[in-house]
Design a protein around this motif. Structure first.
Motif, PDB file in Angstrom:
ATOM      1  N   SER A 339       0.843  -1.198   0.000  1.00 51.38           N
ATOM      2  CA  SER A 339       0.000   0.000   0.000  1.00 51.38           C
ATOM      3  C   SER A 339       0.878   1.247   0.000  1.00 51.38           C
ATOM      4  CB  SER A 339      -0.921   0.012   1.207  1.00 51.38           C
ATOM      5  OG  SER A 339      -0.158   0.137   2.380  1.00 51.38           O
ATOM      6  N   GLU A 340       0.231   2.389  -0.270  1.00 52.79           N
ATOM      7  CA  GLU A 340       0.940   3.666  -0.255  1.00 52.79           C
ATOM      8  C   GLU A 340       1.096   4.150   1.183  1.00 52.79           C
ATOM      9  OE1 GLU A 340       1.420   5.964  -3.180  1.00 52.79           O
ATOM     10  OE2 GLU A 340       1.370   4.077  -4.273  1.00 52.79           O
ATOM     11  N   LEU A 341       2.124   4.967   1.394  1.00 53.88           N
ATOM     12  CA  LEU A 341       2.357   5.524   2.730  1.00 53.88           C
ATOM     13  C   LEU A 341       1.136   6.305   3.227  1.00 53.88           C
ATOM     14  CD1 LEU A 341       4.061   6.577   5.112  1.00 53.88           C
ATOM     15  CD2 LEU A 341       5.116   8.195   3.568  1.00 53.88           C
ATOM     16  N   ALA A 342       0.487   7.047   2.302  1.00 51.97           N
ATOM     17  CA  ALA A 342      -0.638   7.887   2.717  1.00 51.97           C
ATOM     18  C   ALA A 342      -1.864   7.068   3.093  1.00 51.97           C
ATOM     19  CB  ALA A 342      -1.002   8.859   1.594  1.00 51.97           C
ATOM     20  N   ASP A 343      -1.911   5.796   2.677  1.00 49.95           N
ATOM     21  CA  ASP A 343      -3.065   4.961   3.022  1.00 49.95           C
ATOM     22  C   ASP A 343      -2.877   4.227   4.348  1.00 49.95           C
ATOM     23  OD1 ASP A 343      -4.628   5.616   0.867  1.00 49.95           O
ATOM     24  OD2 ASP A 343      -3.761   4.073  -0.426  1.00 49.95           O
ATOM     25  N   VAL A 344      -1.659   4.279   4.910  1.00 46.89           N
ATOM     26  CA  VAL A 344      -1.394   3.524   6.137  1.00 46.89           C
ATOM     27  C   VAL A 344      -2.366   3.886   7.263  1.00 46.89           C
ATOM     28  CG1 VAL A 344       0.310   3.124   7.966  1.00 46.89           C
ATOM     29  CG2 VAL A 344       0.998   3.022   5.586  1.00 46.89           C
ATOM     30  N   PRO A 345      -2.608   5.185   7.545  1.00 43.02           N
ATOM     31  CA  PRO A 345      -3.535   5.496   8.638  1.00 43.02           C
ATOM     32  C   PRO A 345      -4.916   4.885   8.453  1.00 43.02           C
ATOM     33  CG  PRO A 345      -2.386   7.470   7.965  1.00 43.02           C
ATOM     34  CD  PRO A 345      -2.014   6.416   6.982  1.00 43.02           C
ATOM     35  N   ILE A 346      -5.431   4.919   7.207  1.00 37.21           N
ATOM     36  CA  ILE A 346      -6.792   4.415   6.984  1.00 37.21           C
ATOM     37  C   ILE A 346      -6.837   2.901   7.171  1.00 37.21           C
ATOM     38  CG2 ILE A 346      -8.595   4.160   5.250  1.00 37.21           C
ATOM     39  CD1 ILE A 346      -7.604   6.859   4.153  1.00 37.21           C
ATOM     40  N   ILE A 347      -5.805   2.214   6.666  1.00 36.72           N
ATOM     41  CA  ILE A 347      -5.812   0.758   6.791  1.00 36.72           C
ATOM     42  C   ILE A 347      -5.670   0.355   8.261  1.00 36.72           C
ATOM     43  CG2 ILE A 347      -4.621  -1.364   6.139  1.00 36.72           C
ATOM     44  CD1 ILE A 347      -3.849   0.011   3.538  1.00 36.72           C
ATOM     45  N   VAL A 348      -4.786   1.054   8.999  1.00 35.99           N
ATOM     46  CA  VAL A 348      -4.636   0.742  10.422  1.00 35.99           C
ATOM     47  C   VAL A 348      -5.953   0.992  11.137  1.00 35.99           C
ATOM     48  CG1 VAL A 348      -3.470   1.402  12.550  1.00 35.99           C
ATOM     49  CG2 VAL A 348      -2.152   1.183  10.457  1.00 35.99           C
ATOM     50  N   LEU A 349      -6.604   2.087  10.789  1.00 34.49           N
ATOM     51  CA  LEU A 349      -7.858   2.427  11.448  1.00 34.49           C
ATOM     52  C   LEU A 349      -8.965   1.435  11.095  1.00 34.49           C
ATOM     53  CD1 LEU A 349      -8.763   4.765  13.273  1.00 34.49           C
ATOM     54  CD2 LEU A 349      -9.813   5.764  11.277  1.00 34.49           C
ATOM     55  N   SER A 350      -8.898   0.851   9.883  1.00 29.54           N
ATOM     56  CA  SER A 350     -10.022   0.044   9.422  1.00 29.54           C
ATOM     57  C   SER A 350     -10.200  -1.246  10.218  1.00 29.54           C
ATOM     58  CB  SER A 350      -9.874  -0.286   7.938  1.00 29.54           C
ATOM     59  OG  SER A 350      -8.922  -1.294   7.760  1.00 29.54           O
ATOM     60  N   ILE A 351      -9.185  -1.673  11.001  1.00 37.14           N
ATOM     61  CA  ILE A 351      -9.430  -2.837  11.857  1.00 37.14           C
ATOM     62  C   ILE A 351     -10.054  -2.400  13.185  1.00 37.14           C
ATOM     63  CG2 ILE A 351      -7.517  -4.121  10.823  1.00 37.14           C
ATOM     64  CD1 ILE A 351      -6.071  -3.800  13.558  1.00 37.14           C
ATOM     65  N   ASP A 352     -10.285  -1.108  13.352  1.00 36.67           N
ATOM     66  CA  ASP A 352     -10.794  -0.541  14.603  1.00 36.67           C
ATOM     67  C   ASP A 352      -9.922  -0.987  15.775  1.00 36.67           C
ATOM     68  OD1 ASP A 352     -12.295   0.865  16.337  1.00 36.67           O
ATOM     69  OD2 ASP A 352     -14.177  -0.176  15.988  1.00 36.67           O
ATOM     70  N   PRO A 353      -8.650  -0.626  15.753  1.00 34.33           N
ATOM     71  CA  PRO A 353      -7.750  -1.146  16.785  1.00 34.33           C
ATOM     72  C   PRO A 353      -8.071  -0.561  18.154  1.00 34.33           C
ATOM     73  CG  PRO A 353      -6.631   0.501  15.471  1.00 34.33           C
ATOM     74  CD  PRO A 353      -7.977   0.321  14.846  1.00 34.33           C
ATOM     75  N   CYS A 354      -8.026  -1.409  19.157  1.00 30.65           N
ATOM     76  CA  CYS A 354      -8.196  -0.962  20.527  1.00 30.65           C
ATOM     77  C   CYS A 354      -7.015  -1.512  21.304  1.00 30.65           C
ATOM     78  CB  CYS A 354      -9.511  -1.459  21.093  1.00 30.65           C
ATOM     79  SG  CYS A 354      -9.749  -0.924  22.767  1.00 30.65           S
ATOM     80  N   ILE A 355      -6.023  -0.673  21.521  1.00 33.98           N
ATOM     81  CA  ILE A 355      -4.764  -1.160  22.065  1.00 33.98           C
ATOM     82  C   ILE A 355      -4.882  -1.453  23.554  1.00 33.98           C
ATOM     83  CG2 ILE A 355      -2.295  -0.684  22.213  1.00 33.98           C
ATOM     84  CD1 ILE A 355      -3.544  -0.915  19.383  1.00 33.98           C
ATOM     85  N   SER A 356      -5.684  -0.651  24.246  1.00 38.84           N
ATOM     86  CA  SER A 356      -5.773  -0.901  25.684  1.00 38.84           C
ATOM     87  C   SER A 356      -6.488  -2.216  25.957  1.00 38.84           C
ATOM     88  CB  SER A 356      -6.472   0.254  26.382  1.00 38.84           C
ATOM     89  OG  SER A 356      -7.755   0.423  25.887  1.00 38.84           O
ATOM     90  N   CYS A 357      -7.401  -2.631  25.071  1.00 38.24           N
ATOM     91  CA  CYS A 357      -8.003  -3.968  25.154  1.00 38.24           C
ATOM     92  C   CYS A 357      -6.937  -5.026  24.962  1.00 38.24           C
ATOM     93  CB  CYS A 357      -9.018  -4.185  24.040  1.00 38.24           C
ATOM     94  SG  CYS A 357     -10.696  -3.779  24.401  1.00 38.24           S
ATOM     95  N   THR A 358      -6.166  -4.842  23.889  1.00 38.41           N
ATOM     96  CA  THR A 358      -5.222  -5.868  23.472  1.00 38.41           C
ATOM     97  C   THR A 358      -4.168  -6.141  24.538  1.00 38.41           C
ATOM     98  OG1 THR A 358      -5.487  -4.905  21.314  1.00 38.41           O
ATOM     99  CG2 THR A 358      -3.742  -6.509  21.536  1.00 38.41           C
ATOM    100  N   GLU A 359      -3.698  -5.065  25.165  1.00 36.44           N
ATOM    101  CA  GLU A 359      -2.556  -5.231  26.061  1.00 36.44           C
ATOM    102  C   GLU A 359      -2.961  -5.321  27.521  1.00 36.44           C
ATOM    103  OE1 GLU A 359      -0.224  -1.940  24.868  1.00 36.44           O
ATOM    104  OE2 GLU A 359       0.468  -2.957  23.085  1.00 36.44           O
ATOM    105  N   ARG A 360      -4.134  -4.808  27.843  1.00 36.20           N
ATOM    106  CA  ARG A 360      -4.684  -4.880  29.198  1.00 36.20           C
ATOM    107  C   ARG A 360      -3.698  -4.426  30.258  1.00 36.20           C
ATOM    108  NH1 ARG A 360      -6.019  -9.051  26.395  1.00 36.20           N
ATOM    109  NH2 ARG A 360      -4.563 -10.502  27.290  1.00 36.20           N
TER     110      ARG A 360
END
Lengths: 360, 145
Positions: A339-360
């Motif tokens: 993917s393009e560098l400019a698309d990275v934020p959208i792709i990362v966002l599209s999984i709806d990441p919740c880091i505080s859930c993941t790492e607890r």
């Protein structure tokens, strides 16, 4: 071949407020490799749940994640109820379902706003968050708090929704539904949104299954999989059908979440109409017995899995939580390269990441 | 007083950093920027770059991994700067005080000017905290607020 650059994306970065680091290797503007670095959000909640007595863990589990906090609290209560096992009154089941769906609505509206923000569609971001405030007002009215609701307890719920509140809820939800529908139409048809999301970050059905993804992320790749189909809480009586899209790109994921936000409102309205009268709480007897139990719950981000082991005392011997984002992060390693560098934020966002859930 | 000092108080830019927060305070900080609360009418703008910022808004308890990042970001913000600890966790460690990976509140690592209570801190409380911080900032730069 162009020279390769490795750039850290995070932990402080503009897409998410949360700390996640992705070490991204670029070739000019193209992403060739991604290595996620986690651990910034780790607190050690699972261990703390063994130290505290089991009723106090509800507050701790609700703070695994502030966005899905209501469903974390409910999942914890459900898994501890399964240790006895004990049955919750039917009205409490309906109330739990209503609050779950209410928090799903606010979570999806939040995500849709963040997506618009990542696309640079500032006015839509503001509109989605303006509507979301109405849902938060309902949560505050019925639970007493905007973010961490703390309504669920082992054996039922702490608060009831009376007729007056029910009327306000139904009226507001109908208003919210109309407003969301109008905005979703713009999101789904706007050519600039389509240009940025259609065909970006494609994940095929086979890849999604192979990587063990779940939630709206998996359903956008054409897999009909949703824990609400198991019929826990009151979902069995509500005629629930999961929402599926087949394209597997960022656009499909946005559509799934937009339609789920509307569906969640419908489920709430249906639950309000079918809610039986009666008790909302039964007192659990004694301490959790030496037994183990599991519970699966469909959160806004996907399936959360709770495992609890009791030993007859007031402390749990072990509590294990497996959160949806943990299963969805591996898909970034498939979607980002190429993917393009400019698309990275959208792709990362599209999984709806919740880091505080993941790492607890 | 110069234009720079005046605009520092009249339009302070914010750096939002999330330690290992549960997201609750983070979404409330973001909610402050959206139409219902709309702090941008006071000239507050959320920035991603620490070198652009005047006020640092920190949420969540400090753990052993974010402590270094937090200190690093704090050092990059130009003086005079204000630090606001938003929420019970950022102030003292909150419900996570007995978790093994938690050092405690933000003041274990960097000096804090304003503590905002609440779990999660309400947007009204956060705005109140920012106003308090601006009063301190105006004293620091010598501008009458």
């Amino acid at each position: 071949m162009a020279p390769r650059t490795v750039a850290p994306f995070g932990p402080q970065h503009p897409v998410l407020p949360e700390p996640i680091q992705l070490k991204i290797t670029y070739e000019d503007e193209k992403v060739v490799n991604v290595v996620p670095a986690l651990g910034y959000g780790h607190r050690g909640i699972e261990k703390a749940c063994e130290i505290n007595e089991y009723p106090k863990n509800i507050h701790l589990c609700e703070r695994i994640c502030g966005i899905c906090s209501c469903m974390h609290g409910i999942s914890y209560c459900e898994v501890v109820e399964r240790l006895w096992p004990m049955e919750v009154p039917p009205r409490a089941k309906y109330l739990r379902t209503i609050w779950s769906e209410m928090s799903r609505t606010h979570s999806h509206l939040l995500w849709l706003g963040l997506l618009a923000d990542a696309l640079g569609f500032e006015s839509m971001f503001m509109q989605f968050w303006r509507i979301r405030e109405k849902v938060l007002d309902l949560l505050e009215m019925t639970c007493g708090s905007r973010v961490t609701q703390s309504v669920s307890v082992v054996g039922g719920v702490r608060r009831d929704i009376d007729d007056e509140q029910k009327k306000i809820c139904i009226r507001t939800l109908q208003e919210v539904r109309k407003e969301v529908e109008a905005l979703v139409n713009v999101l789904a048809t706007d050519p600039t949104v389509k240009a940025r999301t259609v065909g970006v970050g494609v994940l095929t059905k086979e890849q999604a299954i192979l990587l063990g993804n779940n939630g709206p992320h998996l359903r956008a790749s054409g897999v009909k999989e949703d824990c609400r189909m198991l019929g826990m809480q009151a979902y069995g009586e509500l005629g629930f059908e999961p929402i599926v899209e087949t394209d597997g790109d960022c656009y499909a994921r946005a559509l799934v979440r937009a339609r789920e936000a509307l569906q969640a409102i419908d489920l709430q309205l249906e639950a309000f109409s079918k809610m039986p009268e009666g008790e909302i709480f039964v007192r659990p007897k004694g301490s959790p017995p030496a037994n183990e139990a599991v519970y699966r719950c469909e959160q806004a981000r996907g399936e959360v899995f709770y495992y609890a082991k009791g030993n007859g005392t007031r402390n749990l011997e072990r509590l294990r939580v497996r959160t949806p984002t943990f299963a969805n992060i591996p898909s970034l390693l498939v979607m980002l390269p190429g993917s393009e560098l400019a698309d990275v934020p959208i792709i990362v966002l599209s999984i709806d990441p919740c880091i505080s859930c993941t790492e607890r | 007083m110069g234009i720079i000092q005046t605009s520092q108080v009249k339009s302070p830019w914010i750096l939002h950093f999330c330690n290992s927060s549960c997201n609750g305070c983070d979404i409330e900080v973001l909610a402050c920027l959206t139409p219902l609360y709309d702090v941008e009418r006071f000239g507050l703008v959320n920035m991603g770059n620490p070198k652009h910022a005047d006020v640092m808004v920190v949420t969540g308890p400090v753990n052993y991994r974010t402590a270094r990042v937090l200190k690093n970001l704090y050092n990059q913000i130009p003086d005079p700067k204000m630090v606001i600890a938003v929420g019970a966790c950022a102030s003292t460690g909150g419900v996570f005080h007995n978790c093994y990976n938690i050092m405690g509140g933000v003041d274990k690592v960097i000096p804090v000017d304003v503590y905002v209570p609440g779990c999660a801190a309400r947007p009204e409380a956060i705005i109140d905290g920012v106003v308090l911080a601006l009063q301190k900032l105006s004293k620091a730069v010598g501008v009458a607020k």
